[in-house]
Design an enzyme around this catalytic site. Structure first.
Site, short mmCIF file in Angstrom:
data_model
loop_
_atom_site.label_atom_id
_atom_site.label_comp_id
_atom_site.label_asym_id
_atom_site.label_seq_id
_atom_site.Cartn_x
_atom_site.Cartn_y
_atom_site.Cartn_z
N HIS A 1 -6.33 20.59 -29.34
CA HIS A 1 -6.80 21.22 -30.74
C HIS A 1 -6.01 21.03 -31.98
CE1 HIS A 1 -10.25 24.27 -32.40
NE2 HIS A 1 -9.56 23.32 -33.28
N GLU B 1 -11.31 27.17 -24.61
CA GLU B 1 -10.12 26.99 -24.98
C GLU B 1 -9.37 28.08 -25.05
OE1 GLU B 1 -11.15 24.15 -28.26
OE2 GLU B 1 -9.68 25.51 -29.33
N ARG C 1 -15.92 21.40 -31.91
CA ARG C 1 -16.00 22.76 -31.47
C ARG C 1 -16.35 22.50 -30.03
NH1 ARG C 1 -13.18 23.88 -34.72
NH2 ARG C 1 -12.88 25.95 -35.90
C1 8YV Z 1 -7.61 24.61 -37.08
C2 8YV Z 1 -9.98 23.75 -37.02
O1 8YV Z 1 -6.56 24.25 -36.35
O2 8YV Z 1 -10.12 23.94 -39.22
C3 8YV Z 1 -10.68 23.93 -38.06
O3 8YV Z 1 -11.97 24.14 -38.18
O4 8YV Z 1 -10.75 23.46 -35.89
C4 8YV Z 1 -8.53 23.44 -37.02
O5 8YV Z 1 -8.07 22.76 -38.06
C5 8YV Z 1 -7.95 25.93 -35.85
O6 8YV Z 1 -9.49 26.06 -36.15
C6 8YV Z 1 -6.96 26.82 -36.05
O7 8YV Z 1 -7.42 27.85 -36.75
#
Ligand code: 8YV
Length: 328
Positions: free
Chosen positions: A288, A270, A241
């Site tokens: 991402h 972001e 993150r």
């Molecule tokens: C997602 C992610 O694309 O699952 C997660 O924690 O970071 C990604 O798979 C993103 O969070 C969109 O919801």
């Protein structure tokens, strides 16, 4: 008037997935895919019994203020730092996420970023696109760092971290890890991974990969002090993150060549990216997309829909986070 429960789908999803939801629910969808403002999200949640959201939707006390009929918010994401879980629990709103279904795609991508950073793949591509291939020295440019038979250091050894470790074994890597909780002996064996403290990992690893969930505790887990412990030949990958790495400190370190390269999929604030990172050639930047394969995105949506359907049918959602709501 429709007797179907009303639900919100907060961002664009596959049309067939939307059509299937429309058979059971009165759906307010957002196929235009524009992120709701805080006010609009609150207004939308006030009108529904369930919602499918992504990491772009912050679900907190304010978002829930008028949501009198809301039973569930199903995240299409495994990470749920966009949820204020205590606020959701207080409001009696079930919180769910999408574990397991994205583990392999995300671990693959962590490896892809590590390889791209170490072997300077995107940087070299720019040489070609800019018509500079003939100006490159055969011997010296662009020289990268090996992955095979080097030391892979993983910070955060959950499902995705373990997936990366197993991929590392295939490359003959020596795998070390750090985690809040040490793995069981059998899990360590399956990953061929040795537990070390964070400082040892940063000192010994040739490639460091971050896969920890975001929390107040993991905020700026990697800053100038930690980067200073790393080898000047090392790479750093963040698929966890934004906010886990101090992006300004990382940009400084990359500029001063304190480490060799970085691969980033996530950023502080972001979709904005620190302007200094954008100027550097020794960082691979991805928007991402670690879980973004069609198969995995479909599996994430399916699991989120299963969570939503279960909650609205009075059943326990398969990946309920605030389980205390179920015990009552
Ligand atoms: C997602 C992610 O694309 O699952 C997660 O924690 O970071 C990604 O798979 C993103 O969070 C969109 O919801």
């Amino acid at each position: 008037m429709s007797t179907k429960p009303r639900i919100l789908v907060a961002r664009a999803i596959f049309p067939d997935a939307l059509a299937s939801l429309e058979e059971s629910f009165e759906v307010k969808s957002n196929q235009a895919d524009e992120v709701f403002s805080t006010d609009n999200l609150r207004k939308e949640l006030a009108q529904v019994a369930g919602a499918l959201v992504f990491g772009s939707e912050r679900i907190d006390q304010n978002a829930l203020a008028d949501a009198k009929n809301l039973k569930i918010v199903a995240n299409i994401s495994v990470g749920y730092n966009n949820f204020d879980v205590p606020a959701m629990t207080t409001a009696g709103v079930m919180a769910t996420n999408t574990p397991d279904v994205l583990t392999d795609s995300t671990a693959d991508f962590g490896f892809a970023l590590m390889m791209a950073a170490a072997r300077r793949i995107t940087e070299s591509e720019h040489w070609i696109r800019n018509g500079q291939w003939d100006k490159m020295s055969i011997v010296y440019n662009p020289l990268g760092m090996d992955l095979h038979h080097t030391t892979l250091g993983i910070i955060g050894m959950g499902r995705i971290g373990q997936g990366i470790a197993k991929r590392g074994l295939g490359f003959g890597m020596n795998v070390i890890y750090h985690n809040r909780k040490r793995l069981s002996e059998s899990d360590e064996k399956a990953c061929g991974a040795r537990y070390v403290d964070k400082e040892t990992l940063l000192r010994e690893a040739d490639h460091v990969v971050l896969v920890v969930p975001y929390s107040a505790e993991s905020h700026h887990l990697i800053g100038a002090k930690e980067i200073a412990l790393m080898k000047s030949t090392a790479t750093l990958v963040n698929i966890a993150r934004g906010g886990i790495v101090d992006d300004a400190a990382l940009a400084e370190a990359l500029k001063a060549k304190k480490i060799f390269a970085a691969g980033l999929d996530v950023y502080e604030g972001e979709p904005k990216v620190h302007p200094e990172l954008l100027k550097l050639s020794n960082v691979v930047l991805a928007p991402h997309i670690a879980s973004a394969t069609e198969k995995t995105r479909r599996a994430m949506i399916n699991l989120a829909v299963r969570n939503l359907r279960a909650a609205l049918a009075g059943e326990k959602p398969p990946s309920l986070i605030n389980t205390e709501l179920w015990k009552k």
